[in-house]
Design an enzyme around this catalytic site. Structure first.
Site, PDB file in Angstrom:
ATOM      1  N   SER A 140       0.830  -1.194   0.000  1.00 16.15           N
ATOM      2  CA  SER A 140       0.000   0.000   0.000  1.00 16.15           C
ATOM      3  C   SER A 140       0.874   1.257   0.000  1.00 16.15           C
ATOM      4  O   SER A 140       1.600   1.503  -0.955  1.00 16.15           O
ATOM      5  CB  SER A 140      -0.969  -0.051   1.191  1.00 16.15           C
ATOM      6  OG  SER A 140      -1.980   0.914   1.065  1.00 16.15           O
ATOM      7  N   ASP A 164     -10.223  -5.690  -2.930  1.00 14.97           N
ATOM      8  CA  ASP A 164      -9.638  -4.612  -2.130  1.00 14.97           C
ATOM      9  C   ASP A 164     -10.564  -3.393  -2.172  1.00 14.97           C
ATOM     10  O   ASP A 164     -10.865  -2.878  -3.247  1.00 14.97           O
ATOM     11  CB  ASP A 164      -8.270  -4.265  -2.719  1.00 14.97           C
ATOM     12  CG  ASP A 164      -7.432  -3.349  -1.842  1.00 14.97           C
ATOM     13  OD1 ASP A 164      -8.014  -2.435  -1.222  1.00 14.97           O
ATOM     14  OD2 ASP A 164      -6.212  -3.543  -1.791  1.00 14.97           O
ATOM     15  N   HIS A 169      -7.300  -6.087   1.215  1.00 20.01           N
ATOM     16  CA  HIS A 169      -6.114  -5.252   1.425  1.00 20.01           C
ATOM     17  C   HIS A 169      -5.317  -5.686   2.655  1.00 20.01           C
ATOM     18  O   HIS A 169      -4.337  -5.040   3.005  1.00 20.01           O
ATOM     19  CB  HIS A 169      -6.562  -3.790   1.593  1.00 20.01           C
ATOM     20  CG  HIS A 169      -5.492  -2.766   1.362  1.00 20.01           C
ATOM     21  ND1 HIS A 169      -4.931  -2.546   0.128  1.00 20.01           N
ATOM     22  CD2 HIS A 169      -4.876  -1.902   2.210  1.00 20.01           C
ATOM     23  CE1 HIS A 169      -4.035  -1.575   0.217  1.00 20.01           C
ATOM     24  NE2 HIS A 169      -3.968  -1.169   1.466  1.00 20.01           N
TER      25      HIS A 169
END
Length: 278
Positions: free
Chosen positions: A147, A223, A256
Site C-alpha cells: 500500500s 480490495d 487489502h
C-alpha cells in the site's frame, strides 16, 4: 543499537532493534530476520516497507515471511513507517502524521524537522545495517512493500535503480498524484506545487524517464481501496509505454489485509531471491 527482542525462528534469528536516527531526530525501531548461515557468509537483503497505520510489527507478526527467507537465504528488514515520539507532530487522521510518513522528505512545517523517511530509508538505515549486521550483503538488495509501502518501494527503486536488483509490491499506491491519500500527504508534507510531487509518484517517475527492468505487483480484486486509491491500471499504462516488464497479478477474492499479503509473500521472496542470488 538497542536490542529490544530476539527469537529463534526457522533456524534463524528474528530481532527487533532501536537506534537514534540523526535524520528523523527520533529513536527508530526496525525488525531484521537473519536466516541461519555459515560463519562469514553474506546474504542478500530484502527491504519491506509497511502501509498506513502500521509499524515494523505488522509484517513481523503477520507477514509469514520467515520460512521462505530461511529457504532462500534472504535477510528481511522491516522499518517503521514514520518518526515517533511525544515531540513529533501528528494529525488526528489515520492517513497523515505518525504512521503515515509516505516515505518522503517533508519540506513543510512542522513536518520537515522529523518526517524525512526518504532519507532514512535510502541512506541512513542502510548505512546503519551495514555497520551492525555483517551478514547483510548490500550489493544485493531488493525492495517490496504494501500500500503506502508499495508506493515507497516503487519510488525508491525507480530513483535508485542501480542499487536495487528487484522491486515488487502488494496493492501499492501507484500514483499519489491521482488519489486522495496521496494528494493529502504530498500537499501537507511537500507543499502545494504538484510539480514537486512527481519524485514521489511511481507513474510520474516512469514518465519522467526513471527505469527499472521489471516489477512484480499483486493486487486483490476485492480490495476496498482498489478503485479510488490504488489504481493499478495507471502503473500498467506507464510501464507499457516505457517498456518496463510489469507482472500485475489481479487476485480474485483478496482484500487489502495481511491475509492477502501473507498468502503471496513466499512468491515474492522467491521472485526476489532468484534475482538477488546472481
Amino acid at each position: 543499537m538497542e536490542t529490544i527482542s530476539t527469537a529463534k525462528a526457522h533456524g534463524g534469528v528474528q530481532g527487533v532493534y532501536r537506534h537514534q536516527s540523526a535524520v528523523t531526530g527520533t529513536p527508530m525501531t526496525f525488525s531484521v530476520f537473519v536466516p541461519e548461515h555459515e560463519d562469514g557468509a553474506r546474504l542478500p537483503v530484502l527491504w519491506y516497507l509497511s502501509g498506513l497505520t502500521c509499524t515494523h510489527a505488522n509484517v513481523t507478526e503477520k507477514g509469514e515471511y520467515r520460512a521462505a527467507c530461511a529457504e532462500h537465504g534472504v535477510i528481511f528488514i522491516a522499518p517503521d513507517t514514520s518518526p515517533r515520539g511525544d515531540d513529533v507532530p501528528d494529525d488526528e487522521a489515520y492517513d497523515f502524521g505518525k504512521g503515515a510518513g509516505f516515505y518522503v522528505d517533508a519540506t513543510e512545517e512542522p513536518w520537515s524537522a522529523n518526517f524525512r523517511m526518504r532519507s532514512y530509508i535510502e541512506d541512513e538505515l542502510p548505512a546503519f545495517i551495514a555497520g551492525e549486521f555483517p551478514a547483510a550483503d548490500l550489493t544485493r538488495q531488493g525492495i517490496t512493500g504494501h500500500s503506502m509501502g508499495g508506493h515507497g518501494a516503487l519510488t525508491i527503486a525507480l530513483r535508485n535503480a542501480g542499487r536495487f536488483r528487484s522491486v515488487s509490491a502488494f496493492a501499492p499506491i501507484v500514483s499519489p498524484l491521482h488519489c486522495s491519500w496521496g494528494e493529502k500527504a504530498l500537499s501537507g508534507y511537500v507543499g502545494p506545487d504538484r510539480a514537486d510531487w512527481r519524485t514521489y509518484d511511481a507513474c510520474a517517475l516512469i514518465v519522467d524517464g526513471m527505469r527499472v527492468s521489471e516489477i512484480l505487483v499483486d493486487q486483490g480484486e476485492a480490495d476496498s481501496f482498489l478503485q479510488e486509491q490504488l489504481k493499478p491500471e495507471l502503473l500498467r499504462e506507464a510501464c507499457a509505454a516505457a517498456g518496463i516488464d510489469l507482472t500485475l497479478r489481479m487476485q480474485p477474492g483478496y482484500d487489502h489485509s495481511y491475509y492477502f499479503i501473507s498468502t503471496f509473500m513466499a512468491d515474492h521472496i522467491a521472485w526476489h531471491a532468484a534475482r538477488l542470488k546472481a
